[in-house]
Design a protein around this motif. Structure first.
Motif: not given
Length: 209
Positions: A66-71, A144-146, A20-23, A86-91
């Motif tokens: 989904a309401s708590v995490f930045a996911v 919360l972004a993980d 998992v690499s958001v970059s 299917v998720v989008k990570l938004s750190p």
């Protein structure tokens, strides 16, 4: 002084941080599967027992997280013995959150350390204690972004509920979740179409948040 590094065995599984690499991409296809002959939903044809109510457990938990995490959860499908996300990570989203906001989010899922509980009660804390609360908040901000923490918070309560209902102990999930990077627009659209198709097959309609 030169540093000697040990070559990695290409057959060994990669650490989650390497997968998992958001970059590289914020989008991932995630799958989690049950062990034994356990059910997430549907009916056990061998016994006639219906497990359809468990779908609601997972859907409710996904919405909460989904309401708590930045996911962001773009799509999901709950099958009889596994589910797809299917998720989008938004750190970057967690950075502007206030300390109180971070603590409130985390403590909606867990009780939190005693010191954080005292802070929430409005107890008077010394400077060292307040610094410790700030350190807790920064730890929770990262969690919360993980994706791994998101999945932990999703799977563990479902496992406890299911084992309690089945009157058994032990593992409910087969292994750690599997994740696949969706690093092109084509891959993302193809995966979302696949997950929506699975959901439509089960429920006659795609399941999206």
């Amino acid at each position: 002084m030169s540093t000697v590094t040990e070559d990695k065995d290409p057959t060994m599984p990669k650490a989650r941080a390497e997968l998992v690499s958001v970059s590289d991409t914020p989008f991932y296809h995630v799958i989690s599967r049950c062990v034994r002959r356990t059910f997430l939903c549907g009916q056990d044809r061998a016994t006639g027992r219906c497990y359809e109510h468990r779908r609601g457990w997972i859907e409710e938990r996904i919405r909460l997280l989904a309401s708590v995490f930045a996911v962001d959860v773009a799509a999901y499908a709950v099958m009889s013995n596994h589910y797809h996300l299917v998720v989008k990570l938004s750190p970057d989203e967690v950075e502007p959150w206030s300390m109180d906001g971070v603590l409130a989010r985390w403590c909606s899922l867990y009780k939190g350390p005693p010191l954080v509980q005292r802070y929430h009660r409005g107890d008077e804390l010394c400077a060292a204690e307040l610094r410790r609360v700030e350190e807790y908040a920064e730890t929770f901000r990262q969690r919360l972004a993980d994706l791994s923490w998101f999945m932990k918070c999703l799977n563990e309560p479902i496992s406890r509920q299911a084992n309690r209902e089945d009157e058994c102990t032990g593992h409910f999930w087969e292994s750690r979740f599997k994740s696949q990077a969706l690093d092109t627009e084509e891959a993302l659209l193809s995966c979302m179409a696949y997950v929506d198709c699975l959901a439509s097959t089960i429920l006659s309609g795609p399941r999206q948040l």
